[in-house]
Write a protein that holds these residues in place. Structure first.
Motif, PDB file in Angstrom:
ATOM      1  N   GLY A  68      13.433  -6.363  -9.134  1.00 52.04           N
ATOM      2  CA  GLY A  68      14.013  -5.033  -8.934  1.00 52.04           C
ATOM      3  C   GLY A  68      12.991  -3.907  -8.858  1.00 52.04           C
ATOM      4  O   GLY A  68      13.381  -2.737  -8.776  1.00 52.04           O
ATOM      5  N   ALA A  69      11.712  -4.225  -8.873  1.00 47.64           N
ATOM      6  CA  ALA A  69      10.700  -3.157  -8.805  1.00 47.64           C
ATOM      7  C   ALA A  69      10.828  -2.403  -7.469  1.00 47.64           C
ATOM      8  O   ALA A  69      11.058  -3.007  -6.425  1.00 47.64           O
ATOM      9  N   ASP A  70      10.687  -1.086  -7.531  1.00 50.38           N
ATOM     10  CA  ASP A  70      10.737  -0.270  -6.314  1.00 50.38           C
ATOM     11  C   ASP A  70       9.390  -0.262  -5.609  1.00 50.38           C
ATOM     12  O   ASP A  70       9.305  -0.177  -4.396  1.00 50.38           O
ATOM     13  N   ILE A  71       8.334  -0.296  -6.419  1.00 48.84           N
ATOM     14  CA  ILE A  71       6.973  -0.280  -5.873  1.00 48.84           C
ATOM     15  C   ILE A  71       6.171  -1.357  -6.609  1.00 48.84           C
ATOM     16  O   ILE A  71       6.265  -1.471  -7.832  1.00 48.84           O
ATOM     17  N   VAL A  72       5.396  -2.132  -5.867  1.00 50.23           N
ATOM     18  CA  VAL A  72       4.494  -3.103  -6.490  1.00 50.23           C
ATOM     19  C   VAL A  72       3.068  -2.761  -6.063  1.00 50.23           C
ATOM     20  O   VAL A  72       2.783  -2.663  -4.865  1.00 50.23           O
ATOM     21  N   ALA A 111      10.691  -4.126  -2.414  1.00 51.74           N
ATOM     22  CA  ALA A 111       9.665  -3.185  -2.905  1.00 51.74           C
ATOM     23  C   ALA A 111       8.740  -2.687  -1.792  1.00 51.74           C
ATOM     24  O   ALA A 111       8.537  -3.347  -0.772  1.00 51.74           O
ATOM     25  N   LEU A 112       8.166  -1.523  -2.048  1.00 51.43           N
ATOM     26  CA  LEU A 112       7.030  -1.059  -1.256  1.00 51.43           C
ATOM     27  C   LEU A 112       5.796  -1.707  -1.868  1.00 51.43           C
ATOM     28  O   LEU A 112       5.698  -1.809  -3.098  1.00 51.43           O
ATOM     29  N   LEU A 113       4.864  -2.120  -1.033  1.00 47.27           N
ATOM     30  CA  LEU A 113       3.696  -2.852  -1.509  1.00 47.27           C
ATOM     31  C   LEU A 113       2.446  -2.003  -1.303  1.00 47.27           C
ATOM     32  O   LEU A 113       2.131  -1.628  -0.171  1.00 47.27           O
ATOM     33  N   LEU A 114       1.750  -1.698  -2.396  1.00 44.90           N
ATOM     34  CA  LEU A 114       0.506  -0.929  -2.290  1.00 44.90           C
ATOM     35  C   LEU A 114      -0.658  -1.829  -2.703  1.00 44.90           C
ATOM     36  O   LEU A 114      -0.719  -2.306  -3.833  1.00 44.90           O
ATOM     37  N   LEU A 115      -1.577  -2.039  -1.769  1.00 46.40           N
ATOM     38  CA  LEU A 115      -2.725  -2.902  -2.031  1.00 46.40           C
ATOM     39  C   LEU A 115      -3.911  -2.100  -2.538  1.00 46.40           C
ATOM     40  O   LEU A 115      -4.201  -1.023  -2.004  1.00 46.40           O
ATOM     41  N   VAL A 116      -4.584  -2.651  -3.556  1.00 47.55           N
ATOM     42  CA  VAL A 116      -5.790  -2.016  -4.090  1.00 47.55           C
ATOM     43  C   VAL A 116      -6.957  -3.015  -4.092  1.00 47.55           C
ATOM     44  O   VAL A 116      -8.115  -2.646  -4.012  1.00 47.55           O
ATOM     45  N   THR A 117      -6.630  -4.298  -4.159  1.00 43.41           N
ATOM     46  CA  THR A 117      -7.650  -5.351  -4.214  1.00 43.41           C
ATOM     47  C   THR A 117      -8.559  -5.305  -2.988  1.00 43.41           C
ATOM     48  O   THR A 117      -8.089  -5.129  -1.865  1.00 43.41           O
ATOM     49  N   ASN A 118      -9.853  -5.491  -3.225  1.00 40.81           N
ATOM     50  CA  ASN A 118     -10.832  -5.505  -2.128  1.00 40.81           C
ATOM     51  C   ASN A 118     -11.102  -6.912  -1.611  1.00 40.81           C
ATOM     52  O   ASN A 118     -10.898  -7.863  -2.340  1.00 40.81           O
ATOM     53  N   ILE A 139       1.019  -0.980   2.427  1.00 43.34           N
ATOM     54  CA  ILE A 139       0.076   0.139   2.533  1.00 43.34           C
ATOM     55  C   ILE A 139      -1.164  -0.173   1.696  1.00 43.34           C
ATOM     56  O   ILE A 139      -1.050  -0.781   0.627  1.00 43.34           O
ATOM     57  N   GLY A 140      -2.320   0.271   2.141  1.00 42.74           N
ATOM     58  CA  GLY A 140      -3.537   0.041   1.368  1.00 42.74           C
ATOM     59  C   GLY A 140      -4.134   1.339   0.843  1.00 42.74           C
ATOM     60  O   GLY A 140      -4.143   2.354   1.541  1.00 42.74           O
ATOM     61  N   MET A 141      -4.621   1.277  -0.389  1.00 47.84           N
ATOM     62  CA  MET A 141      -5.266   2.453  -0.999  1.00 47.84           C
ATOM     63  C   MET A 141      -6.767   2.371  -0.753  1.00 47.84           C
ATOM     64  O   MET A 141      -7.437   1.495  -1.299  1.00 47.84           O
ATOM     65  N   GLY A 142      -7.279   3.248   0.069  1.00 46.97           N
ATOM     66  CA  GLY A 142      -8.718   3.283   0.316  1.00 46.97           C
ATOM     67  C   GLY A 142      -9.107   4.709   0.671  1.00 46.97           C
ATOM     68  O   GLY A 142      -9.944   5.335   0.023  1.00 46.97           O
ATOM     69  N   GLY A 143      -8.421   5.237   1.673  1.00 45.88           N
ATOM     70  CA  GLY A 143      -8.749   6.566   2.178  1.00 45.88           C
ATOM     71  C   GLY A 143      -8.570   7.677   1.155  1.00 45.88           C
ATOM     72  O   GLY A 143      -9.353   8.631   1.127  1.00 45.88           O
TER      73      GLY A 143
END
Ligand code: APR
Length: 304
Positions: A68-72, A111-118, A139-143
């Motif tokens: 049930g997570a909205d964002i992972v 869920a929306l998926l936000l990647l942080v792993t390099n 989506i990826g977190m970098g910028g």
């Protein structure tokens, strides 16, 4: 709102702390190391009476808890160790991200998926492919991180408050990032009107090398305060549905002359993920750099 953070290490643990302290969502912190996430979550819960916060946090090694997570947010992965090639790291982290994505598909398919792993852009492309999710949800977190680093260095050079600086870094999260120096403004004034070409070039170079600069000083591990702050900013935008323009790794097909690529570009981010890819008027050199970065990501994905 329920937010799952996968990987309870430096980035994931600090991100969980930021979310709990902001007091707007329940958090599930998952780590493969038994007890690690659970221990951190108890510690974070104990801080609530001191901070006046009330949302819950569960730490576990059981992926079923993300139901049930909205964002992972995926921060699980290995840092590059001595003797390890980039390819080794790529394979190892793809293995981890692949397992996590399978669990997300199973337990939190909405869920929306936000990647942080390099390596971030490749992991985002891989997660998109493996999940089968629609591209706006991966989506990826970098910028956001690279832009914050760039903005901070500009603020230091000009001795102005960091919040006065508007900066945008696109391209890959790594050597192939593109700090858009000509589009940077400080209090509305274009950066080229404030610093010399040489000064700007030095700041751009230091931005690209900032991660390595920090790794070398830390001695072990890599940066996590700014990375977790960047992930937090993106989580908050999505959780509160406050459509905001940020640079992020997203699926681009058509814009910038790119064909089905995952790379850092400005996007309109909101509660539904990437609402829109924003196509900047880049000059020839910038466009070439962006296309080259996208090619590198594609080649790495093909390797996988
Ligand atoms: N499932 C869940 N957690 C996992 C898994 C897995 N399959 N594999 C590893 N982990 C966990 C580890 O047990 C560890 O606690 O991921 C965590 C990673 O934490 P750190 O080693 O502290 O790394 P961190 O600094 O948080 O960076 C994580 O983010 O910025 C990037 O390059 C960085 O790829 C790295 C990631």
């Amino acid at each position: 709102m329920k937010i799952a953070v996968i990987g309870a290490g430096n980035v994931g643990g600090t991100l969980a702390q930021r979310i709990v302290e902001a007091n707007f969502a329940d958090v599930v912190l998952v780590d493969i190391a038994a007890g690690f996430a659970a221990g951190k979550s108890l510690d974070l819960l104990d801080a609530r009476p001191l901070l006046g916060t009330e949302y819950g946090i569960v730490g576990t090694n059981d992926f079923a808890q993300i139901a049930g997570a909205d964002i992972v947010v995926i921060t699980a992965g290995l840092p590059r160790q001595p003797g390890m090639t980039r390819e080794d790291l790529l394979k190892k982290n793809a293995g981890i991200v692949g397992e996590v994505v399978d669990a997300v598909k199973r337990y939190a398919p909405q869920a929306l998926l936000l990647l942080v792993t390099n390596p971030l852009d490749v992991m985002t492309a891989y997660a998109l492919k493996r999940s089968g999710f629609s591209p706006e949800r991966v989506i990826g977190m970098g910028g956001v991180l690279d832009s914050a680093r760039f903005a901070n260095l500009v603020a230091e050079a000009l001795r102005v408050p960091p919040a006065q600086v508007q900066a945008m870094v696109i391209g890959a999260h790594g050597q192939e990032m593109i700090p858009l120096t000509r589009l940077c403004t400080v209090g509305g004034v274009p950066l080229p009107d404030l610093l010399s070409k040489e000064q700007i070039a030095a700041i751009a170079k230091r931005t690209v090398e900032r991660g390595a600069e920090i790794v070398n000083l830390l001695g072990k591990g890599s940066a996590f305060y700014a990375p977790s702050a960047a992930a937090f900013r993106m989580v908050k935008i999505m959780a509160t549905d406050q459509a905001t323009i940020v640079p992020a790794c997203a699926f681009v097909d058509g814009a910038y002359g790119l064909h089905k690529a995952c790379i850092g570009v400005p996007v309109l981010l909101s509660g539904s993920g990437v609402e829109k890819i924003i196509e900047l008027a880049l000059d020839k050199k910038e466009l070439k750099q962006l296309q080259a970065a996208a090619d590198t990501v594609r080649a790495a994905l093909e390797q996988l």
